[in-house]
Design an enzyme around this catalytic site. Structure first.
Site, mmCIF file in Angstrom:
data_model
loop_
_atom_site.group_PDB
_atom_site.id
_atom_site.type_symbol
_atom_site.label_atom_id
_atom_site.label_comp_id
_atom_site.label_asym_id
_atom_site.label_seq_id
_atom_site.Cartn_x
_atom_site.Cartn_y
_atom_site.Cartn_z
ATOM 1 N N LYS A 1 4.797 2.707 -0.745
ATOM 2 C CA LYS A 1 5.440 2.669 0.452
ATOM 3 C C LYS A 1 5.589 0.511 0.815
ATOM 4 C CE LYS A 1 1.994 4.348 3.387
ATOM 5 N NZ LYS A 1 1.546 5.036 2.309
ATOM 6 N N ARG B 1 0.500 6.961 12.490
ATOM 7 C CA ARG B 1 0.130 7.824 11.147
ATOM 8 C C ARG B 1 -0.464 8.903 12.119
ATOM 9 N NH1 ARG B 1 -1.169 3.299 7.428
ATOM 10 N NH2 ARG B 1 -2.589 4.419 6.003
ATOM 11 N N ARG C 1 -4.908 -1.244 -7.908
ATOM 12 C CA ARG C 1 -4.159 -2.392 -6.875
ATOM 13 C C ARG C 1 -4.987 -3.495 -6.631
ATOM 14 N NH1 ARG C 1 -1.332 0.108 -1.021
ATOM 15 N NH2 ARG C 1 -4.326 0.772 -0.928
ATOM 16 N N ARG D 1 -8.094 -5.292 -2.774
ATOM 17 C CA ARG D 1 -8.619 -5.112 -1.258
ATOM 18 C C ARG D 1 -10.309 -4.354 -1.294
ATOM 19 N NH1 ARG D 1 -3.355 -2.090 1.078
ATOM 20 N NH2 ARG D 1 -5.152 -0.785 3.051
ATOM 21 N N ARG E 1 -10.111 8.060 3.226
ATOM 22 C CA ARG E 1 -8.228 7.573 3.973
ATOM 23 C C ARG E 1 -7.379 8.722 3.167
ATOM 24 N NH1 ARG E 1 -8.406 2.553 1.007
ATOM 25 N NH2 ARG E 1 -5.398 2.707 1.487
#
Ligand code: ADP
Ligand code: ADP
Length: 219
Positions: free
Chosen positions: A14, A89, A128, A162, A173
């Site tokens: 996204k 969400r 990531r 992160r 998640r």
């Protein structure tokens, strides 16, 4: 005024695609995750309240998210419309967004769903990294940052992971996404504004599918 929602599980692409979509449409990118991380960096009360939930891979309570989002939408740069990334969400967030936009004589024009299976997401998120300097997001496995000579510089200390991208948090998640966020897909599908993109394709192909949707919307 055009408003678009990017919906999809963590790691679906996204944020990556939003950077390109902003250039193409001139809309403003609003990522609630980015807003929380900025608040945390500044040490604000909101940031501190959100931290525990983020670290655990849980959703931050609706009231906190919604207040923060409404404040963002009141900023003067919101003139042409918004690409909402990671918001809404929950159904409650979606309902609030509808009434908020309606009060501004606006609406959600398009919802883009980035569809990616959980096993692919786990690999993507474990790779990531982002630059401490520019904030740009890369991937150790799929899209490494490179120096002027083309060498992979993922291991340089300019790049960080992160805190909530650990495997354990990511699994939670994903669970949270399936139970709390996936119901939104039906909600928007019933309104005829949903566009589903195969997010497992190479980045360029995802972009090309996305641009088709955006160009049609902005025409
Ligand atoms: P990702 O890009 O991996 O999906 P985000 O950056 O969007 O993650 O979000 C990181 C964390 O911030 C989430 O796990 C959640 O704790 C919190 N968060 C972000 N957006 C929302 C939201 N709309 N509602 C509740 N919590 C949110
Ligand atoms: P989201 O905002 O949905 O959580 P990101 O845009 O941050 O997802 O992407 C998650 C990770 O996967 C990043 O490291 C990014 O570089 C990488 N990525 C994004 N799109 C693709 C793709 N199509 N193929 C492979 N890796 C991708």
């Amino acid at each position: 005024m055009k408003n678009i929602i990017f919906i999809g599980p963590p790691g679906a692409g996204k944020g990556t695609q939003a950077q390109i979509a902003v250039e193409r449409t001139g809309l403003v990118h609003v990522s609630t995750g980015d807003l929380f991380r900025a608040a945390l960096k500044q040490g604000t009360e909101l940031g501190l309240k959100a931290k525990g939930y983020m670290d655990a891979g849980e959703l931050v309570p609706d009231t906190l998210v919604i207040d923060m989002l409404l404040e963002r939408l009141d900023k003067p740069d919101i003139t042409t419309g918004v690409i909402f990334d990671g918001f809404p969400r929950t159904l409650e967030q979606a309902h609030t967004l509808d009434t908020t936009l309606a009060a501004r004589s606006s609406q959600i024009d398009s919802v883009v769903l980035f569809k990616v299976d959980d096993d692919v997401l786990l690999k993507r998120i474990s790779g990531r990294i982002s630059s401490k300097v520019t904030g740009m997001v890369y991937n150790k496995y799929f899209d490494p940052p490179r120096d002027a000579e083309g060498n992979d510089i993922s291991d340089s200390d300019e790049f960080v992971q992160r805190a909530d991208d650990s495997e354990e948090t990511v699994r939670n998640r994903l669970k949270v996404y399936h139970t709390q966020t996936e119901p939104l897909i039906d909600y928007y599908n019933e309104r005829g504004v949903l566009h589903t993109i195969n997010g497992e394709q190479a980045m360029e192909q995802v972009t090309s599918d996305l641009l088709q949707v955006l160009d049609e919307l902005m025409a």
